[in-house]
Design a protein around this motif. Structure first.
Motif, PDB file in Angstrom:
ATOM      1  N   GLY A  91      24.650  -5.432  38.130  1.00 48.73           N
ATOM      2  CA  GLY A  91      24.628  -6.505  39.252  1.00 48.73           C
ATOM      3  C   GLY A  91      25.312  -5.828  40.424  1.00 48.73           C
ATOM      4  N   VAL A  92      24.956  -6.226  41.693  1.00 50.25           N
ATOM      5  CA  VAL A  92      25.302  -5.827  43.022  1.00 50.25           C
ATOM      6  C   VAL A  92      26.867  -5.842  43.060  1.00 50.25           C
ATOM      7  N   ARG A  93      27.267  -7.110  42.838  1.00 47.66           N
ATOM      8  CA  ARG A  93      28.768  -7.417  42.983  1.00 47.66           C
ATOM      9  C   ARG A  93      29.494  -6.528  41.903  1.00 47.66           C
ATOM     10  N   ARG A  94      29.089  -6.588  40.741  1.00 46.02           N
ATOM     11  CA  ARG A  94      29.779  -5.937  39.720  1.00 46.02           C
ATOM     12  C   ARG A  94      29.915  -4.292  40.193  1.00 46.02           C
ATOM     13  N   THR A  95      28.930  -3.631  40.670  1.00 46.45           N
ATOM     14  CA  THR A  95      28.800  -2.520  41.276  1.00 46.45           C
ATOM     15  C   THR A  95      29.923  -2.110  42.211  1.00 46.45           C
TER      16      THR A  95
END
Length: 616
Positions: A462-466
């Motif tokens: 996920g973008v936010r997780r990254t």
């Protein structure tokens, strides 16, 4: 105004002179002073030679018997003054240290969340008999602490000052040494067993019997952000970026910026130049590259064209820096435990610091950390589409970037969701290259004892997780701490507009579609900067820096024989050789060039910097 700070909380019998050794070890060129309490001794030193007492790194509150010492630059001064009931002429003249003290008086241990900017501070609360310390959200200002005999708690903005506290053990931490040699994350440790770094976004309360650390900032709690159109996202990002820039232009001038031709450094340089122009000021532009006449390939020439397009657009004069073999030799022989350079960037940045000091530059703005969050490439986007069941969009995006869309989906949407051993075949498929054994210069026994510390690849699902993984990565903060330490010795303060907490929280709440579009990564950042950057910079994607890398490797190769001769001439190996695989180290030095392939050159340079060259 930047200051170096230190102090001691005496749990036992107070020693008013105990802080003197710490104060003497603080870097800085300006005023120095002490603040005494019934159980604490604080010290401070101005970073700049003309820093005077009116810069007030310390403050007192007689009514509640509070004392603070702070290294701080607050951004939301007007907002804080209003909330704290400060009005009229006092609003403009109140010092940052006093605002911090009043914030603590009003909100107690919750006050750091109310403070925006770069800071590290310690407050002695006489009534509660508590020393309260805090560090800003991203760690722009360092804060180290150690416990000495008799329960003394010492803190400082510099490792040397923390070690100078009476009774602090200067022995090396083997776990940290192994992590450094193997290039794996650490958890707030330093090279010294007794000294720790307070993590960014944390506070610590020190009482008579215990120390209680608390995380006051959690980026994962950033609220969702939804706007009516793409244009609204673009405009708001640029407005917030400009606000972060304006906040970091306060104080000392002349001022410097890094220029590399990349998206982040170029945008920092342009926005700084445009904000300063109405004041009749212009930033100095510093490049890590040698002069452009040294370019040997078209790719290198293109890199210089990007740098000069930014400078020509804003009327800046780029200052190039050539890395010599002599300078490289000096840097490789510096003790990395006392002059930290954990990611190797000070080989170039120390030349910038020297040039900046000659020009009287006190503040350097850097784009460091931008691609970890604000201008992130959208890594994890495809996996997020898969997890959300958005298969139609996933296939459209895959077809836009690959002629084998299903293979692309398997690699970037399926495998990226797994935490893979870094040498596994699956990890190789994810990276696009075959696995290779992890090679370091650590002694085999040291590697075996600490092999469990080597992590797998992060799950990029996920973008936010990254973004959160990279913001929390222990690789982000060490450069900030190392540049702060080396900069303080040169009278230079670093500021990072793209690590502004308000800007980060805004970006963390955005829809994932804002970060990637077909083959275009860093999509929102590129759109927002259309009116800011030259088109070639806006569309650029090369982060290899070939024009800098080639001469750097040549300087390393030229310095290596001198290092080899010095090591061979010693009557006995350095004491720290016990941490290293000296046979492997000597074999690489006998080859006469720094390794290019199976062993990254950084692994050899880390080993050389660890050796204690000054002892025999």
């Amino acid at each position: 105004m930047a200051h170096a700070i230190c102090g001691i909380y005496h749990r036992g019998e107070a020693d008013a002179d105990a802080v003197e050794a710490m104060l003497a070890a603080l870097p800085g060129l300006g005023c120095a002073g002490r603040v005494e309490g019934d159980a604490v001794s604080f010290g401070y030193r101005g970073l700049w030679a003309d820093a005077g007492e009116n810069d007030a790194p310390q403050a007192r509150c007689a009514d509640r018997d509070l004392t603070v010492v702070a290294d701080a630059r607050l951004d939301n001064r007007a907002e804080l003054a209003d909330a704290l009931g400060i009005a009229g002429p006092d609003k403009a003249g109140v010092q940052d240290s006093e605002l911090i003290l009043r914030a603590y008086e009003r909100w107690g241990a919750d006050c750091p969340a109310r403070l925006h900017g770069d800071y590290a501070f310690a407050i002695w609360d006489h009534r509660e008999r508590v020393l309260f310390c805090a560090r800003d959200a991203v760690g722009a200002r360092p804060f180290y602490y150690a416990t000495g005999p008799g329960g003394r708690f010492a803190f400082a903005s510099d490792v040397d000052a923390a070690l100078a506290a009476p009774g602090v053990d200067g022995g090396l931490d083997e776990t940290h040494v192994a992590a450094f040699l193997m290039h794996v994350p650490t958890d707030g440790s330093t090279f010294f067993r007794a000294v720790r770094s307070l993590p960014p976004g944390h506070s610590i309360a020190v009482g008579a019997e215990a120390e209680r650390a608390r995380r006051w900032w959690r980026p994962e709690d950033a609220p969702s952000v939804r706007r009516a159109s793409d244009e609204d996202y673009e405009a708001e990002l640029l407005d917030r970026y400009r606000e972060a820039m304006r906040d970091r232009l306060c104080g000392a001038h002349p001022l410097g910026v890094h220029v590399s031709g990349g998206l982040d450094s170029s945008s920092v340089a342009v926005l700084a130049a445009r904000e300063l122009r109405p004041r009749g000021l212009r930033p100095h532009a510093f490049c890590w590259h040698p002069p452009p006449g040294d370019a040997q390939t078209e790719e290198e020439a293109d890199e210089y064209r990007l740098i000069e397009s930014v400078c020509e657009q804003e009327g800046l004069e780029p200052r190039y820096h050539s890395v010599s073999a002599g300078h490289t030799l000096d840097m490789l022989r510096r003790d990395v435990t006392r002059f930290p350079d954990r990611d190797g960037t000070l080989l170039h940045e120390s030349l910038v610091q020297r040039s900046a000091a000659e020009l009287g530059v006190r503040v350097i703005l850097s784009g460091w950390g931008g691609d970890d969050c604000v201008s992130c490439a959208g890594t994890g986007y495809y996996a997020e589409l898969l997890r959300g069941g958005r298969l139609g969009r996933l296939l459209r995006e895959a077809r836009a970037v690959s002629d084998r869309p299903w293979r692309f989906v398997a690699r970037h949407a399926v495998l990226s969701q797994l935490r893979l051993p870094p040498t596994s075949v699956a990890a190789a498929l994810l990276r696009g290259r075959m696995p290779r054994a992890h090679i370091s210069m650590a002694h085999p026994a040291l590697s075996r004892r600490h092999r469990r510390r080597r992590p797998g690849l992060p799950r990029l699902n996920g973008v936010r997780r990254t973004q959160l993984e990279r913001l929390g990565s222990p690789f982000l903060v060490p450069r900030i701490e190392d540049w702060a330490a080396s900069g303080a010795r040169a009278g230079i303060e670093y500021r990072y507009p793209l690590l502004d907490r308000r800007l980060i929280e805004f970006v963390l709440g955005l829809p994932v579609e804002q970060f990637r579009h077909g083959a275009r990564s860093r999509w929102l950042m590129r759109r927002s900067l259309r009116s800011v950057l030259p088109p070639a910079v806006l569309e650029g994607s090369n982060k290899r820096d070939p024009a800098r890398a080639r001469p750097t490797m040549a300087a390393l190769d030229e310095a290596l024989p001198a290092i080899s001769r010095q090591l061979a001439a010693r009557s006995a190996p350095p004491a720290r050789a016990a941490y290293l695989d000296m046979d492997k180290l000597r074999a690489h030095m006998e080859a006469g060039v720094f390794p290019r392939k199976r062993t990254h050159p950084g692994k050899l340079s880390r080993a050389l910097k660890l050796l204690d060259w000054q002892t025999d």
